[in-house]
Scaffold this active site. Structure first.
Site, PDB file in Angstrom:
ATOM      1  N   ARG A 255     -12.062  79.159  63.673  1.00 17.77           N
ATOM      2  CA  ARG A 255     -11.358  79.190  64.818  1.00 17.77           C
ATOM      3  C   ARG A 255     -11.572  80.634  64.701  1.00 17.77           C
ATOM      4  NH1 ARG A 255     -10.387  82.044  69.393  1.00 17.77           N
ATOM      5  NH2 ARG A 255      -8.869  80.960  70.832  1.00 17.77           N
TER       6      ARG A 255
ATOM      7  N   ASP B 219     -10.802  84.647  72.604  1.00 27.24           N
ATOM      8  CA  ASP B 219     -10.742  83.462  73.313  1.00 27.24           C
ATOM      9  C   ASP B 219     -11.625  83.275  74.245  1.00 27.24           C
ATOM     10  OD1 ASP B 219      -9.480  81.032  73.656  1.00 27.24           O
ATOM     11  OD2 ASP B 219      -7.860  82.051  75.111  1.00 27.24           O
TER      12      ASP B 219
ATOM     13  N   GLU C 171     -13.492  78.276  78.572  1.00 28.22           N
ATOM     14  CA  GLU C 171     -12.976  76.798  77.960  1.00 28.22           C
ATOM     15  C   GLU C 171     -14.861  76.016  79.135  1.00 28.22           C
ATOM     16  OE1 GLU C 171     -11.015  74.971  76.190  1.00 28.22           O
ATOM     17  OE2 GLU C 171     -10.914  77.131  75.408  1.00 28.22           O
TER      18      GLU C 171
ATOM     19  N   ARG D 210      -7.682  73.750  61.736  1.00 30.39           N
ATOM     20  CA  ARG D 210      -9.176  74.573  62.006  1.00 30.39           C
ATOM     21  C   ARG D 210      -8.412  75.958  61.075  1.00 30.39           C
ATOM     22  NH1 ARG D 210      -9.954  75.656  68.183  1.00 30.39           N
ATOM     23  NH2 ARG D 210      -8.252  75.933  67.534  1.00 30.39           N
TER      24      ARG D 210
END
Length: 264
Positions: free
Chosen positions: A132, A137, A140, A180
């Protein structure tokens, strides 16, 4: 002519026999010749060989042992070690799968028999580390019946183009709740090493990670926030739409999770 003293000779012979009888063959065979072990001709090669074996074992276990999955990483490695390997799959816009190749080409990866080519397809099962990217971020994608966010497809395509099948180095911080490895990831582009997370922010393909718990930035949080601000100002990528229509990846996750709980 005097008489020969046969008694005297016999006493001498008897004394010799007594001396011989005080040493048994068993005692002689069981005796340890310590002088042999302390002889420099024996001691120095032994010490050199032992030191070499111990050093080689430590070197292998610390730097050359291939790590197949995130669960195999020792706790002591986090924040102290980096992982070098090839990106085998980018399944989401802010994470990927890494095939660990410790030592790189110097250790024979890419040219030595048995290491010339990497496994592919099903042969990669249980052999890659899920990474990750720290501090960012991305929008999505569509998962578990949830609709995709705007620019999720573009962000995924960008990351695939940037690191898929390339060698990267991941500076690892910790393992998250999904097993992760959270890491700052660097990739060589032409003659320069690039911070993948930073480049995503520059292109407007991700935001700075907003979760209150578990955020990892290394030493780059201030840089990341400044770069995100610049991308917003220039309306790049996910910032190109109208402000009122914007929803951060964190807000999206919170909203969809709340909706899912209502439906339960």
């Amino acid at each position: 002519m005097g008489w020969l003293d046969f008694n005297s000779n016999s006493k001498k012979e008897k004394g010799k026999d007594d001396a011989r009888s005080s040493f048994s063959w068993g005692d002689n065979l069981n005796a340890t010749d310590w002088q042999h072990y302390t002889d420099p001709r024996t001691l120095i090669p032994t010490l050199l060989l032992t030191t070499t074996i111990l050093f080689s074992t430590r070197l292998y276990r610390s730097y050359l042992r291939r790590i197949p999955e995130a669960t195999h990483i020792r706790p002591g490695f986090f924040r102290k070690r980096s992982l070098f390997g090839t990106v085998t799959r980018v399944g989401d816009a802010d994470n990927f799968h890494l095939f660990h190749t410790p030592g790189g080409r110097l250790a024979g990866w890419g040219w030595l028999p048995g290491r010339k080519t990497l496994p592919e397809g099903k042969d990669l099962k249980n052999k890659t580390i899920h990474v990750r990217i720290a501090g960012v971020d991305a929008p999505e994608g569509a998962h578990f019946g949830k609709p995709a966010q705007p620019f999720s497809a573009e962000a995924l395509a960008w990351l695939r183009d940037y690191i898929q099948n390339r060698r990267v180095r991941a500076y690892i911080y910790r393992r998250d709740q999904y097993n992760r490895v959270v890491a700052t990831v660097w990739v060589r582009r032409f003659l320069f090493r690039k911070d993948v997370g930073k480049e995503m922010l520059k292109a407007g393909m991700a935001t700075v990670y907003e979760a209150k718990m578990g955020a990892e930035f290394g030493d780059f949080e201030a840089q990341y926030r400044a770069i995100e601000k610049e991308a917003k100002k220039n309306k790049l990528g996910m910032w190109s739409g109208k402000k009122k229509d914007y929803e951060s990846p964190r807000d999206y996750k919170t909203r969809t999770a709340a909706a899912a709980n209502i439906l339960k």
